[in-house]
Design a protein around this motif. Sequence first.
Motif, short mmCIF file in Angstrom:
data_model
loop_
_atom_site.label_atom_id
_atom_site.label_comp_id
_atom_site.label_asym_id
_atom_site.label_seq_id
_atom_site.Cartn_x
_atom_site.Cartn_y
_atom_site.Cartn_z
N PRO A 1 -24.80 -69.84 -38.28
CA PRO A 1 -24.19 -68.78 -37.47
C PRO A 1 -24.47 -68.95 -35.98
CG PRO A 1 -25.41 -67.85 -39.31
CD PRO A 1 -25.73 -69.31 -39.27
N LEU A 2 -23.70 -68.22 -35.18
CA LEU A 2 -23.92 -68.22 -33.74
C LEU A 2 -25.30 -67.64 -33.43
CD1 LEU A 2 -20.41 -66.96 -32.59
CD2 LEU A 2 -21.30 -69.28 -32.39
N ASP A 3 -25.93 -68.16 -32.38
CA ASP A 3 -27.26 -67.70 -32.00
C ASP A 3 -27.19 -66.34 -31.33
OD1 ASP A 3 -28.38 -70.12 -32.90
OD2 ASP A 3 -27.96 -71.10 -30.99
N LEU A 4 -28.33 -65.67 -31.29
CA LEU A 4 -28.43 -64.34 -30.70
C LEU A 4 -29.40 -64.33 -29.52
CD1 LEU A 4 -28.88 -62.17 -33.93
CD2 LEU A 4 -26.78 -62.56 -32.65
N PHE A 5 -29.28 -63.30 -28.71
CA PHE A 5 -30.28 -63.00 -27.69
C PHE A 5 -30.88 -61.64 -28.05
CE2 PHE A 5 -27.33 -65.60 -24.99
CZ PHE A 5 -28.21 -66.64 -24.76
N PRO A 6 -32.18 -61.46 -27.78
CA PRO A 6 -32.79 -60.16 -28.09
C PRO A 6 -32.29 -59.05 -27.16
CG PRO A 6 -34.39 -61.64 -27.08
CD PRO A 6 -33.15 -62.42 -27.29
N ILE A 7 -32.14 -57.88 -27.75
CA ILE A 7 -31.66 -56.70 -27.01
C ILE A 7 -32.75 -55.65 -27.01
CG2 ILE A 7 -29.97 -54.81 -27.00
CD1 ILE A 7 -28.03 -56.64 -28.43
N THR A 8 -32.92 -55.01 -25.86
CA THR A 8 -33.76 -53.81 -25.78
C THR A 8 -32.91 -52.70 -25.17
OG1 THR A 8 -34.65 -54.51 -23.65
CG2 THR A 8 -35.97 -55.03 -25.59
N ILE A 9 -33.17 -51.49 -25.62
CA ILE A 9 -32.46 -50.33 -25.08
C ILE A 9 -33.51 -49.35 -24.56
CG2 ILE A 9 -30.90 -48.42 -25.59
CD1 ILE A 9 -29.66 -50.18 -27.78
N LEU B 1 -25.41 -56.32 -31.19
CA LEU B 1 -25.81 -57.73 -31.26
C LEU B 1 -25.37 -58.40 -29.96
CD1 LEU B 1 -24.61 -58.78 -34.84
CD2 LEU B 1 -26.98 -58.59 -34.07
N ALA B 2 -26.21 -59.27 -29.43
CA ALA B 2 -25.83 -60.09 -28.27
C ALA B 2 -25.67 -61.51 -28.80
CB ALA B 2 -26.90 -60.03 -27.19
N ILE B 3 -24.42 -61.95 -28.95
CA ILE B 3 -24.11 -63.23 -29.57
C ILE B 3 -23.82 -64.27 -28.49
CG2 ILE B 3 -22.51 -64.46 -31.08
CD1 ILE B 3 -22.18 -61.90 -32.65
N TYR B 4 -24.61 -65.36 -28.51
CA TYR B 4 -24.43 -66.46 -27.55
C TYR B 4 -23.06 -67.08 -27.77
CZ TYR B 4 -26.04 -70.51 -24.76
OH TYR B 4 -26.22 -71.48 -23.80
N GLN B 5 -22.36 -67.40 -26.69
CA GLN B 5 -20.99 -67.91 -26.80
C GLN B 5 -20.92 -69.40 -27.12
OE1 GLN B 5 -19.40 -66.99 -22.91
NE2 GLN B 5 -20.03 -68.95 -22.07
N ARG B 6 -22.04 -70.07 -27.32
CA ARG B 6 -22.07 -71.51 -27.60
C ARG B 6 -21.98 -71.77 -29.10
NH1 ARG B 6 -27.48 -74.34 -26.51
NH2 ARG B 6 -27.76 -73.57 -28.61
N CYS B 7 -21.06 -72.65 -29.50
CA CYS B 7 -20.88 -73.02 -30.89
C CYS B 7 -22.10 -73.81 -31.37
CB CYS B 7 -19.61 -73.85 -31.06
SG CYS B 7 -19.26 -74.30 -32.77
N THR B 8 -22.51 -73.56 -32.60
CA THR B 8 -23.68 -74.25 -33.15
C THR B 8 -23.33 -75.64 -33.67
OG1 THR B 8 -23.29 -73.12 -35.25
CG2 THR B 8 -24.90 -72.14 -33.75
N HIS B 9 -22.07 -76.02 -33.60
CA HIS B 9 -21.66 -77.36 -34.04
C HIS B 9 -21.91 -78.37 -32.92
CE1 HIS B 9 -18.26 -80.40 -34.78
NE2 HIS B 9 -19.21 -80.68 -35.64
N LEU B 10 -21.18 -78.28 -31.82
CA LEU B 10 -21.33 -79.24 -30.72
C LEU B 10 -21.50 -78.57 -29.35
CD1 LEU B 10 -18.78 -82.04 -31.71
CD2 LEU B 10 -21.27 -82.07 -31.90
N GLY B 11 -21.69 -77.27 -29.34
CA GLY B 11 -21.98 -76.57 -28.08
C GLY B 11 -20.77 -76.13 -27.28
N CYS B 12 -19.60 -76.12 -27.88
CA CYS B 12 -18.41 -75.65 -27.17
C CYS B 12 -18.53 -74.14 -26.90
CB CYS B 12 -17.16 -75.89 -28.01
SG CYS B 12 -16.90 -77.61 -28.47
N LEU C 1 -33.65 -67.44 -26.87
CA LEU C 1 -32.59 -67.66 -27.83
C LEU C 1 -33.14 -67.49 -29.25
CD1 LEU C 1 -29.60 -68.62 -27.94
CD2 LEU C 1 -30.49 -70.91 -28.27
N ILE C 2 -32.39 -66.79 -30.09
CA ILE C 2 -32.79 -66.59 -31.48
C ILE C 2 -31.85 -67.41 -32.36
CG2 ILE C 2 -33.07 -64.92 -33.35
CD1 ILE C 2 -33.46 -62.78 -31.16
N GLU C 3 -32.37 -68.50 -32.93
CA GLU C 3 -31.58 -69.28 -33.88
C GLU C 3 -31.76 -68.67 -35.26
OE1 GLU C 3 -32.67 -73.38 -33.70
OE2 GLU C 3 -31.95 -73.61 -31.64
N ARG C 4 -30.70 -68.67 -36.04
CA ARG C 4 -30.77 -68.03 -37.36
C ARG C 4 -29.96 -68.81 -38.37
NH1 ARG C 4 -26.52 -63.24 -36.94
NH2 ARG C 4 -25.04 -64.26 -35.58
#
Length: 163
Positions: free
Chosen positions: A129-137, A84-95, A149-152
């Motif tokens: 939850p924290l947002d994700l970025f798509p991953i390809t291998i 999983l690639a998890i965006y480091q920005r909080c979904t509350h206020l963007g910290c 950005l993938i919001e979930r």
Amino acid sequence: MAEEAITTKPTRRDFLNLLWIGLGGAVTLEMAALTLAYTQPRLTEGEFGSIINVGFVDEFPPGSVTHIPDGRFYLVRLQDGGFLAIYQRCTHLGCSVPWDQAQGQFVCPCHNSQFTSVGDVLNSPAPRPLDLFPITIQDNMIMVDTGRLIERDRFDPSQVTYA
């Protein structure tokens, strides 16, 4: 008698009017070019907003959480080998939410929102939850698209990418 073409010499006023029109047109074109250049994204490969080559699959042991500063995300390798690639920005206020290795979770320093290693909310006020970025291998190389950005609303196993 043959008609002669009547020509008049341009006056100083005509010359200055043409000069001002030309200068005004040049300034308008320059401002339009600067505005266009300013509004276009400047994506450099390997920086946030583009596709980032993180590394080879074998470089990340199962159960690890690795911060990728250039991409502003954490690459989480689950125990079953998925990523999983998890965006480091909080979904509350963007910290910016760091990974707390001792607690084994993401903890927002601003309002104490807490998230699991897959980004699910453990402690509010974060609304989701924290947002994700798509991953390809490809060829065992992990690539993360930080431009999408993938919001979930919750964690779903279909969000995990496997090699």
